[in-house]
Design a protein around this motif. Structure first.
Motif, mmCIF file in Angstrom:
data_model
loop_
_atom_site.group_PDB
_atom_site.id
_atom_site.type_symbol
_atom_site.label_atom_id
_atom_site.label_comp_id
_atom_site.label_asym_id
_atom_site.label_seq_id
_atom_site.Cartn_x
_atom_site.Cartn_y
_atom_site.Cartn_z
ATOM 1 N N GLN A 111 12.803 70.480 29.109
ATOM 2 C CA GLN A 111 11.196 71.112 29.455
ATOM 3 C C GLN A 111 12.224 72.377 29.363
ATOM 4 O OE1 GLN A 111 12.670 70.147 33.133
ATOM 5 N NE2 GLN A 111 11.888 67.899 33.211
ATOM 6 N N ALA A 112 12.931 72.913 29.068
ATOM 7 C CA ALA A 112 14.052 74.684 28.105
ATOM 8 C C ALA A 112 13.594 74.857 27.286
ATOM 9 C CB ALA A 112 15.105 74.816 28.285
ATOM 10 N N MET A 113 12.540 73.872 25.833
ATOM 11 C CA MET A 113 12.261 73.930 24.437
ATOM 12 C C MET A 113 11.046 74.410 25.099
ATOM 13 S SD MET A 113 12.856 71.359 21.758
ATOM 14 C CE MET A 113 12.020 70.257 21.961
ATOM 15 N N VAL A 114 10.192 74.036 25.915
ATOM 16 C CA VAL A 114 8.830 73.310 25.733
ATOM 17 C C VAL A 114 8.208 74.330 26.884
ATOM 18 C CG1 VAL A 114 8.598 71.147 24.069
ATOM 19 C CG2 VAL A 114 8.541 71.418 26.681
ATOM 20 N N ARG A 115 9.655 74.788 27.666
ATOM 21 C CA ARG A 115 8.512 75.496 28.848
ATOM 22 C C ARG A 115 7.665 75.101 29.346
ATOM 23 N NH1 ARG A 115 7.405 80.459 29.624
ATOM 24 N NH2 ARG A 115 8.996 80.813 31.178
ATOM 25 N N ASN A 116 7.616 73.383 29.926
ATOM 26 C CA ASN A 116 6.760 72.857 30.656
ATOM 27 C C ASN A 116 7.447 71.319 31.202
ATOM 28 O OD1 ASN A 116 4.593 70.690 31.697
ATOM 29 N ND2 ASN A 116 4.009 70.758 29.479
ATOM 30 N N ALA A 117 7.297 71.721 32.747
ATOM 31 C CA ALA A 117 8.108 71.423 33.951
ATOM 32 C C ALA A 117 7.849 69.708 33.826
ATOM 33 C CB ALA A 117 7.238 71.604 34.754
ATOM 34 N N LEU A 118 6.232 69.337 32.774
ATOM 35 C CA LEU A 118 5.677 68.289 32.631
ATOM 36 C C LEU A 118 6.806 67.225 31.703
ATOM 37 C CD1 LEU A 118 2.465 68.166 34.020
ATOM 38 C CD2 LEU A 118 4.499 66.950 34.701
ATOM 39 N N ALA A 119 7.893 68.015 31.057
ATOM 40 C CA ALA A 119 8.040 67.587 29.932
ATOM 41 C C ALA A 119 9.325 66.126 29.799
ATOM 42 C CB ALA A 119 8.731 68.671 28.394
ATOM 43 N N ASP A 120 9.233 65.333 29.228
ATOM 44 C CA ASP A 120 10.878 64.489 29.099
ATOM 45 C C ASP A 120 11.223 64.208 27.868
ATOM 46 O OD1 ASP A 120 8.698 62.878 28.471
ATOM 47 O OD2 ASP A 120 9.069 61.141 29.978
ATOM 48 N N PRO A 121 12.347 63.499 27.330
ATOM 49 C CA PRO A 121 12.594 62.967 25.999
ATOM 50 C C PRO A 121 11.702 62.208 25.054
ATOM 51 C CG PRO A 121 14.759 62.717 27.445
ATOM 52 C CD PRO A 121 13.515 62.792 28.205
ATOM 53 N N PHE A 122 10.714 61.658 26.316
ATOM 54 C CA PHE A 122 9.700 61.150 24.950
ATOM 55 C C PHE A 122 7.831 61.857 24.481
ATOM 56 C CE2 PHE A 122 11.323 57.835 28.196
ATOM 57 C CZ PHE A 122 12.218 57.059 27.125
ATOM 58 N N VAL A 123 7.888 63.165 25.421
ATOM 59 C CA VAL A 123 7.215 63.496 24.831
ATOM 60 C C VAL A 123 7.081 63.933 23.817
ATOM 61 C CG1 VAL A 123 8.137 66.265 25.064
ATOM 62 C CG2 VAL A 123 5.248 65.717 25.673
ATOM 63 N N LEU A 124 8.400 64.050 22.688
ATOM 64 C CA LEU A 124 8.406 64.808 21.380
ATOM 65 C C LEU A 124 7.263 63.059 20.528
ATOM 66 C CD1 LEU A 124 11.898 66.296 21.173
ATOM 67 C CD2 LEU A 124 9.398 67.143 21.641
ATOM 68 N N GLY A 125 7.126 61.767 20.785
ATOM 69 C CA GLY A 125 6.481 60.818 20.323
ATOM 70 C C GLY A 125 8.252 60.027 19.427
ATOM 71 N N ILE A 126 9.223 60.491 20.577
ATOM 72 C CA ILE A 126 10.234 59.636 19.011
ATOM 73 C C ILE A 126 10.195 58.391 20.103
ATOM 74 C CG2 ILE A 126 12.974 60.037 18.917
ATOM 75 C CD1 ILE A 126 11.068 62.544 17.801
ATOM 76 N N SER A 127 10.607 57.444 20.821
ATOM 77 C CA SER A 127 11.296 56.841 21.655
ATOM 78 C C SER A 127 9.540 55.415 21.434
ATOM 79 C CB SER A 127 10.756 56.788 23.456
ATOM 80 O OG SER A 127 9.059 57.130 24.075
ATOM 81 N N SER A 128 8.134 56.009 21.270
ATOM 82 C CA SER A 128 7.373 55.253 20.523
ATOM 83 C C SER A 128 7.019 54.752 19.236
ATOM 84 C CB SER A 128 5.552 56.358 21.177
ATOM 85 O OG SER A 128 5.567 57.386 21.055
ATOM 86 N N GLY A 129 8.035 56.460 18.673
ATOM 87 C CA GLY A 129 8.070 55.774 16.819
ATOM 88 C C GLY A 129 9.002 54.941 16.788
ATOM 89 N N ALA A 130 9.978 54.882 18.152
ATOM 90 C CA ALA A 130 11.247 54.112 17.821
ATOM 91 C C ALA A 130 10.349 52.403 17.962
ATOM 92 C CB ALA A 130 12.521 53.756 18.761
ATOM 93 N N ALA A 131 9.564 52.370 19.219
ATOM 94 C CA ALA A 131 8.964 51.252 19.538
ATOM 95 C C ALA A 131 8.394 50.371 18.081
ATOM 96 C CB ALA A 131 7.645 51.375 19.937
ATOM 97 N N VAL A 132 8.308 50.845 17.077
ATOM 98 C CA VAL A 132 7.455 50.482 15.881
ATOM 99 C C VAL A 132 8.304 49.541 15.077
ATOM 100 C CG1 VAL A 132 6.365 51.251 13.922
ATOM 101 C CG2 VAL A 132 5.576 52.116 15.557
#
Length: 369
Positions: A111-132
């Motif tokens: 949330q600090a990195m992207v300055r977006n209150a709606l951001a969370d650890p999965f906003v970077l697409g990492i979790s969905s990549g791990a799911a593959v």
């Protein structure tokens, strides 16, 4: 003007949008809050080991925990009960605490990195990549030679590959910008989700598809002591780096121009946060699946308690996330016992109304993000 990071002030609270007449939020003194959480964590771990479908008394649970901690002897007729308490339940509760702490801390960082209150650890697409990678193991039996390590290895490796892809697409000559990171991560999230959905529909065995869906919704059913050290090491390293960077996060949350004026390089800090967030998210997702809402909700709830200063937030958020996920995992095991609910379903059920209540508080401005 201060030019040293050591003199960066805590981020000032912005006035409420409801006007100057809105009462300031009541905050619990930090020492009292930390003491309460440090007491709640071991109590929650014991409850995680004691609560479940099998009818074990608390005296038995405490005796088995003491035997496990001290290496004490147990009778041959107690091996099964001891295995349930020590090997299955306690390892699961410990892993839940690690995952909750990691997701909460990384939520603060993202949330600090992207300055977006709606951001969370999965906003970077990492979790969905791990799911593959995880689905490739669960559905098609990939990396079968690795045995019990196949799932976590595949998920972690595919998470890192997703991180590299997001970084390559989002990076420009000016470095990483918040908007490009959010847009790239969101696009990759939908792309990887489409791949995993196709894999589930292509599964020939119904049980494999069910296991894949449980993992996608978040589950700690596969927890064991072997998966604890790697996840714990990644989370502790991430927490150490974020704690060291807390003052710089305060500066970054005020905007790039202000951060640069205070002696902080926004581009370099964003790269550091991106790498740390991706590594920790990949490590915890590899052992727990995609548990959502913890990294979004906990940072906001903690800011409401201690303010927006990251030095305070990063002390409290991991403890809150650890305690929260232990109890959510307990609920997932007992609500429909002996059946088990996905942990991610309960985090959403609990988190949505809490988030709505938070939005209704006129005195809270989402950390000024």
């Amino acid at each position: 003007m201060a030019t040293s990071v050591d003199r960066i002030p805590a981020k000032p609270a912005r006035p409420s949008r409801a006007g100057a007449g809105a009462p300031p939020p009541r905050r619990i003194p930090l020492p009292i809050l930390l003491a309460g959480l440090c007491l709640a964590l071991p109590v929650s771990l014991v409850c995680g080991a004691g609560l479940g479908a099998s009818g074990l008394s608390w005296a038995e649970v405490l005796r088995y925990l003491w035997a496990g901690l001290t290496g004490g002897a147990i009778g041959p007729d107690e091996v099964s009960a001891y295995t349930i308490v020590w090997e299955l339940r306690l390892s699961r509760a410990v892993l839940a605490a690690i995952v909750g702490a990691g997701l909460s801390a990384i939520g603060v960082a993202v949330q600090a990195m992207v300055r977006n209150a709606l951001a969370d650890p999965f906003v970077l697409g990492i979790s969905s990549g791990a799911a593959v990678g995880a689905n490739a193991v669960l559905i098609f039996g990939a990396l079968g030679a690795l045995g019990i390590w196949a799932l976590s290895t595949a998920a972690f490796v595919s998470a890192l590959l997703a991180m590299l892809l997001v970084y390559a697409v989002a990076r420009t000559e000016r470095g990483l910008t918040p908007l490009r990171l959010v847009l790239t991560g969101t696009a990759m999230y939908y792309g990887f989700s489409a791949v995993t959905t196709f894999m589930v529909f292509a599964a020939e065995r119904g049980e494999a598809a069910r296991s894949a869906m449980m993992w996608l919704l978040g589950s700690l059913s596969g927890a064991n002591w072997a998966s604890v050290p790697i996840a714990a090491g990644a989370v502790l390293a991430g927490l150490a780096h974020l704690g060291w960077s807390a003052r710089r996060l305060n500066a970054l949350a005020m905007g790039d121009e202000t951060a640069a004026a205070l002696g902080v390089d926004p581009g370099r800090l964003r790269k550091e946060l991106f790498l740390v967030s991706a590594a920790v998210t990949g490590a915890v997702v590899a052992v727990s699946g995609a548990i959502g809402f913890v990294g979004l909700m906990v940072p906001h709830a903690v800011r409401m308690l201690v303010g927006a200063d990251h030095r305070r937030v990063l002390l409290v958020a991991p403890l809150v996330g650890a305690v929260l996920l232990i109890w959510v995992d307990i609920l997932s095991r007992v609500v429909l016992a002996p059946a088990e609910l996905p942990v991610g379903v309960l985090t959403a059920v609990i988190g949505v109304p809490c988030f709505i209540l938070l939005m209704r508080r006129r005195s809270y401005s989402f950390g000024g993000i």
